[in-house]
Enzyme design. Structure first.
Site, short mmCIF file in Angstrom:
data_model
loop_
_atom_site.label_atom_id
_atom_site.label_comp_id
_atom_site.label_asym_id
_atom_site.label_seq_id
_atom_site.Cartn_x
_atom_site.Cartn_y
_atom_site.Cartn_z
CE1 TYR A 96 -2.86 -3.19 0.44
CE2 TYR A 96 -3.17 -2.65 2.76
CZ TYR A 96 -3.41 -3.48 1.68
OH TYR A 96 -4.19 -4.59 1.84
CG PHE A 122 -21.31 -1.40 -4.99
CD1 PHE A 122 -20.85 -0.70 -6.10
CD2 PHE A 122 -22.59 -1.92 -5.03
CE1 PHE A 122 -21.67 -0.52 -7.21
CE2 PHE A 122 -23.41 -1.73 -6.13
CZ PHE A 122 -22.95 -1.03 -7.23
N GLY A 181 -18.15 -4.79 0.47
CA GLY A 181 -18.11 -4.87 -0.99
C GLY A 181 -17.35 -3.73 -1.61
#
Length: 333
Positions: A63, A219, A216
């Site tokens: 990251y 989402f 998700g």
């Protein structure tokens, strides 16, 4: 009320049932993940999480690369002993801090190089939970985990974890050194772990399960209404389940979740996370904003009835792959 704590796996590690995924707190390769990141807000989020009992932080050398570990180091400075730090290695990062997502390195000599770099970037002399981010198909898992086990003997790492590996690979690894945790994507959107043998195997071996992206990839929050709502450099634009017709089919699933959430006086995110917790596993939802931490923490207190769980599961799962074709080939090795 402080968030409840649970044993992760059978090797002695105890964590809050909910951790904090830190990936979105920094850009990766110059591109923002899940929208624009702000270091001050991210550090404040980590501090607020600690106040709520969420002291388990999940990061990775990939990251940034490396920027995320350095941000975590800033946030925990002076309070290292109050946190449980999990980080990952495996994506090859060269001496110039350049990373290619296509290259995995699980060779023993790289294990050593990676952990020393992570220890330095995190500003600590030990890592609580050290994961192999993806298995290297060119290196026997026994060799990689054997090198990782040496780090435990030396006190540089306390517990070992794997991410997105097959049940067979998990068994081989666990025979070399006890694996404390397996991390994979798991949510109302993504339930392959239920059908590919992963959940059965971790329960058999006494390995803890860590669900990442339990919302998700954001989402399920319901904030996205069209593919154009993703920022221009948001990596979700390149994920098949968030493209074209798939996006709108999956939006119908979100609407069904929203309907049940409203009936229970919850946000869609809280309901989705409560479902994950109902499966007896831990989760590391990612956020970089203070306002979402308390909301996420409250999900751990929600109890769902068997009927509600069945109703949620009856909606089905997301359509479309969860990664692009190249990244899909790195899963379940």
């Amino acid at each position: 009320m402080a968030i409840k704590r649970v044993k992760l796996g059978s090797q002695g590690l105890e964590v809050p049932v909910e951790g904090l995924g830190c990936m979105g707190m920094t850009a990766i390769g110059g591109n923002d993940i899940y929208g624009k990141a702000d270091e001050t807000e991210a550090i404040a989020t980590i501090h607020r999480a600690l106040e709520l009992g969420i002291n388990w932080l999940d990061t990775a050398d990939a990251y940034g690369p490396l920027l995320n570990e350095r941000l975590v180091a800033k946030a925990i400075k002076g309070n290292r002993e109050k946190y449980t730090i999990a980080t990952k290695f495996g994506f090859y990062i060269d001496e110039n801090e350049h990373m290619e997502w296509s290259v995995i390195n699980g060779r023993p000599e790289y294990v050593r190089k990676a952990v020393e770099r992570s220890l330095q970037n995190l500003g600590t002399d030990y890592i609580d939970l050290y994961y192999l981010h993806r298995a290297d198909p060119a290196v026997p898992i026994e060799d990689t985990v054997g090198a990782m086990s040496d780090l435990v003997k030396e006190g540089k790492v306390k517990y070992l974890g794997l991410s997105e590996v097959s049940p067979e690979t998990l068994r081989k690894a666990h025979a070399v050194h006890p694996i404390t945790a397996l991390q994979t994507e798991y949510s109302l959107f993504e339930r392959e772990a239920e059908t590919n043998g992963v959940l059965d195997t971790i329960r058999e071996l006494g390995v803890g399960f860590v669900a990442y992206s339990p919302l998700g990839r954001g989402f399920i929050t319901g904030e996205l209404k069209s593919p154009d709502d993703f920022p221009a450099d948001d990596f979700r634009r390149y994920i098949p389940r968030f493209q074209g017709e798939n996006f709108y089919k999956n939006l119908e699933l979100v609407k069904a979740i929203q309907h049940l959430a409203a009936a229970k006086g919850l946000t869609p995110s809280q309901l989705a996370m409560a479902w994950v917790f109902s499966k007896g596993v831990t989760a590391i939802p990612g956020t970089k904003r203070v306002k979402y931490i308390a909301q996420n923490a409250a999900a751990a207190e929600v109890t769902l009835s068997p009927a509600e769980i069945s109703q949620l599961e009856s909606y089905g799962v997301a359509v479309g792959n969860r990664y692009d074709s190249h990244s899909m080939n790195m899963l379940n090795i």
